[in-house]
Design a protein around this motif. Structure first.
Motif, PDB file in Angstrom:
ATOM      1  N   GLU A 135       0.832  -1.214   0.000  1.00  0.00           N
ATOM      2  CA  GLU A 135       0.000   0.000   0.000  1.00  0.00           C
ATOM      3  C   GLU A 135       0.860   1.255   0.000  1.00  0.00           C
ATOM      4  N   PHE A 136       0.364   2.284  -0.658  1.00  0.00           N
ATOM      5  CA  PHE A 136       0.970   3.621  -0.625  1.00  0.00           C
ATOM      6  C   PHE A 136       0.112   4.436   0.330  1.00  0.00           C
ATOM      7  N   PHE A 137       0.630   4.674   1.534  1.00  0.00           N
ATOM      8  CA  PHE A 137      -0.146   5.299   2.610  1.00  0.00           C
ATOM      9  C   PHE A 137       0.462   6.660   2.938  1.00  0.00           C
ATOM     10  N   GLY A 138      -0.349   7.701   2.893  1.00  0.00           N
ATOM     11  CA  GLY A 138       0.132   9.048   3.150  1.00  0.00           C
ATOM     12  C   GLY A 138      -0.339   9.588   4.486  1.00  0.00           C
ATOM     13  N   ILE A 139       0.536  10.322   5.157  1.00  0.00           N
ATOM     14  CA  ILE A 139       0.170  11.051   6.374  1.00  0.00           C
ATOM     15  C   ILE A 139       0.296  12.534   6.050  1.00  0.00           C
ATOM     16  N   LEU A 140      -0.822  13.239   6.131  1.00  0.00           N
ATOM     17  CA  LEU A 140      -0.890  14.640   5.725  1.00  0.00           C
ATOM     18  C   LEU A 140      -1.109  15.527   6.928  1.00  0.00           C
ATOM     19  N   GLY A 141      -0.609  16.744   6.830  1.00  0.00           N
ATOM     20  CA  GLY A 141      -0.843  17.706   7.898  1.00  0.00           C
ATOM     21  C   GLY A 141       0.162  18.830   7.848  1.00  0.00           C
ATOM     22  N   PRO A 142      -0.115  19.911   8.546  1.00  0.00           N
ATOM     23  CA  PRO A 142       0.793  21.063   8.572  1.00  0.00           C
ATOM     24  C   PRO A 142       1.992  20.800   9.460  1.00  0.00           C
ATOM     25  N   ASN A 143       2.919  21.726   9.477  1.00  0.00           N
ATOM     26  CA  ASN A 143       4.055  21.630  10.394  1.00  0.00           C
ATOM     27  C   ASN A 143       3.545  21.514  11.823  1.00  0.00           C
ATOM     28  N   ILE A 168      -3.264  12.083  -5.806  1.00  0.00           N
ATOM     29  CA  ILE A 168      -2.895  11.328  -6.999  1.00  0.00           C
ATOM     30  C   ILE A 168      -2.176  10.029  -6.650  1.00  0.00           C
ATOM     31  N   LEU A 169      -1.277  10.069  -5.659  1.00  0.00           N
ATOM     32  CA  LEU A 169      -0.383   8.941  -5.409  1.00  0.00           C
ATOM     33  C   LEU A 169      -0.906   7.917  -4.412  1.00  0.00           C
ATOM     34  N   CYS A 170      -1.623   8.354  -3.396  1.00  0.00           N
ATOM     35  CA  CYS A 170      -1.895   7.489  -2.242  1.00  0.00           C
ATOM     36  C   CYS A 170      -3.122   6.607  -2.415  1.00  0.00           C
ATOM     37  N   ASP A 171      -3.016   5.363  -1.934  1.00  0.00           N
ATOM     38  CA  ASP A 171      -4.181   4.490  -1.832  1.00  0.00           C
ATOM     39  C   ASP A 171      -5.096   4.979  -0.710  1.00  0.00           C
ATOM     40  N   ARG A 172      -4.481   5.328   0.421  1.00  0.00           N
ATOM     41  CA  ARG A 172      -5.235   5.902   1.547  1.00  0.00           C
ATOM     42  C   ARG A 172      -4.386   6.987   2.193  1.00  0.00           C
ATOM     43  N   VAL A 173      -5.072   7.890   2.895  1.00  0.00           N
ATOM     44  CA  VAL A 173      -4.366   8.948   3.610  1.00  0.00           C
ATOM     45  C   VAL A 173      -4.959   9.111   5.002  1.00  0.00           C
ATOM     46  N   ALA A 174      -4.102   9.542   5.923  1.00  0.00           N
ATOM     47  CA  ALA A 174      -4.536   9.957   7.252  1.00  0.00           C
ATOM     48  C   ALA A 174      -4.255  11.446   7.361  1.00  0.00           C
ATOM     49  N   ILE A 175      -5.267  12.232   7.662  1.00  0.00           N
ATOM     50  CA  ILE A 175      -5.097  13.668   7.846  1.00  0.00           C
ATOM     51  C   ILE A 175      -4.915  13.938   9.326  1.00  0.00           C
ATOM     52  N   MET A 176      -3.766  14.528   9.677  1.00  0.00           N
ATOM     53  CA  MET A 176      -3.423  14.787  11.073  1.00  0.00           C
ATOM     54  C   MET A 176      -3.374  16.269  11.384  1.00  0.00           C
ATOM     55  N   ASP A 177      -3.662  16.601  12.609  1.00  0.00           N
ATOM     56  CA  ASP A 177      -3.402  17.925  13.153  1.00  0.00           C
ATOM     57  C   ASP A 177      -3.375  17.802  14.667  1.00  0.00           C
ATOM     58  N   ASP A 178      -2.498  18.572  15.292  1.00  0.00           N
ATOM     59  CA  ASP A 178      -2.365  18.559  16.750  1.00  0.00           C
ATOM     60  C   ASP A 178      -2.160  17.158  17.309  1.00  0.00           C
ATOM     61  N   GLY A 179      -1.405  16.335  16.583  1.00  0.00           N
ATOM     62  CA  GLY A 179      -1.064  15.019  17.079  1.00  0.00           C
ATOM     63  C   GLY A 179      -2.133  13.966  16.955  1.00  0.00           C
ATOM     64  N   ARG A 180      -3.236  14.285  16.287  1.00  0.00           N
ATOM     65  CA  ARG A 180      -4.343  13.335  16.164  1.00  0.00           C
ATOM     66  C   ARG A 180      -4.705  13.113  14.704  1.00  0.00           C
ATOM     67  N   ILE A 181      -5.261  11.952  14.412  1.00  0.00           N
ATOM     68  CA  ILE A 181      -5.792  11.683  13.081  1.00  0.00           C
ATOM     69  C   ILE A 181      -7.234  12.173  13.036  1.00  0.00           C
ATOM     70  N   LEU A 182      -7.503  13.094  12.110  1.00  0.00           N
ATOM     71  CA  LEU A 182      -8.841  13.657  11.966  1.00  0.00           C
ATOM     72  C   LEU A 182      -9.712  12.841  11.016  1.00  0.00           C
ATOM     73  N   ALA A 183      -9.079  12.217  10.032  1.00  0.00           N
ATOM     74  CA  ALA A 183      -9.811  11.399   9.067  1.00  0.00           C
ATOM     75  C   ALA A 183      -8.842  10.434   8.420  1.00  0.00           C
ATOM     76  N   LEU A 184      -9.342   9.251   8.016  1.00  0.00           N
ATOM     77  CA  LEU A 184      -8.496   8.240   7.388  1.00  0.00           C
ATOM     78  C   LEU A 184      -9.335   7.444   6.399  1.00  0.00           C
TER      79      LEU A 184
END
Length: 304
Positions: free
Chosen positions: A35-43, A200-216
């Protein structure tokens, strides 16, 4: 998604704090083999800390990680040949050519010349094999860094913002490299600021902010779940605001010097009405994107 259904990575309720700062606050996810798994989020979202914990570079305060069926902490020597790591800041040996860099990294794992050549070709650096690292462009150095992480043929590849600071052409060139890596059956865990890239690239992504996953979920499912309206853009002067407001399916209308924008939740009905009026010249249709999902979840501007 081409996977065997077996979890290459499993993180369960991971916590990591630095003083009063909760860098990672109860994060759980699984990544299947291939799987191509992405973790997204700001600094500051916790992306890099999660990668370091899964790689075995950092110990979590609480929770459990399984990497290829084993705990990566304390460091397990047996796992090292099975993982490849490309860090945010690439470090190379001074005054070595691209080929020599790969040969040096490969020698740690008993890798031969054929594998080095294969990696140079995979990342598009075969013609730069005899060029010193400090003479390569930024995009070429990033590709060399990824080749160094792959030279020993690992099962799982960790990429921490591999396209950061690259120009658009170099970034898209690197996308082809990342697709080729996954096509070889590798599991990829990757962080990025670029939402268009992840979509474009990821099969799934986890969107993070403040140390937590908001959506996956998969990018497409996250976008569909947003239930956002469609925006139809027309060239200035194609219609007046009053004419656009009266069209079937039009919810909101606003205009500026560059375009007239119609917001709709019934795009088929609206486009049909525009076609009947002969108002399709220069028309653009914009649907929701992963960035819209992020903004909806966080309620603030995306922080790059």
């Amino acid at each position: 998604m081409t996977t065997t259904g077996v979890a290459a990575i499993a993180a369960t309720d991971i916590h990591k704090s630095y003083g009063t700062l909760k860098a990672v606050d109860g994060v759980s996810f699984e990544v299947a083999e291939g799987e191509f798994f992405g973790i997204l989020g700001p600094n500051g979202a916790g992306k890099t800390t999660i990668l370091e914990i899964v790689e075995g570079l950092r110990e979590p305060d609480a929770g459990q990680v399984r990497l290829l069926g084993e705990s990566p902490w304390p460091r397990r020597i047996g796992l090292l040949p099975r993982i490849g790591v490309q860090l945010q800041a690439s470090s190379f040996f001074e005054k070595l050519t691209a080929r020599e860099q790969l040969e040096t990294f490969g020698s740690l794992y008993g890798v031969g010349a054929a594998r080095v050549q294969d990696m140079l070709e995979l990342v598009g650096l075969a013609d730069k094999a005899n060029t010193r690292e400090d003479k390569l462009s930024g995009g070429q150095r990033q590709r060399l860094s990824i080749a160094c992480a792959l030279v020993h043929d690992p099962d799982v590849v960790f990429l921490d913002e591999p396209t950061a600071a690259l120009d658009p052409q170099a970034r898209r060139n690197l996308w082809d490299v990342l697709r080729a890596i996954q096509a070889r059956g590798k599991t990829i865990l990757y962080t990025t600021h670029y939402l268009d890239e992840a979509e474009i690239l990821c099969d799934r992504v986890a969107i993070m902010d403040d140390g937590r996953i908001l959506a996956l979920d998969s990018p497409a499912k996250l976008v569909r779940g947003l239930d956002a309206p469609t925006r139809v853009l027309l060239e200035p002067g194609a219609l007046t605001e009053a004419e656009a407001t009266g069209l079937p399916g039009a919810d909101e209308v606003h205009s500026d010097e560059s375009s007239l924008t119609i917001t709709t939740r019934e795009p088929a009905k609206l486009l049909s009405a525009l076609a009947e009026r002969g108002s399709l010249a220069g028309l653009q249709v914009r649907t929701a994107t992963l960035e819209d999902v992020f903004l909806s979840l966080t309620g603030r501007e995306y922080r790059a």
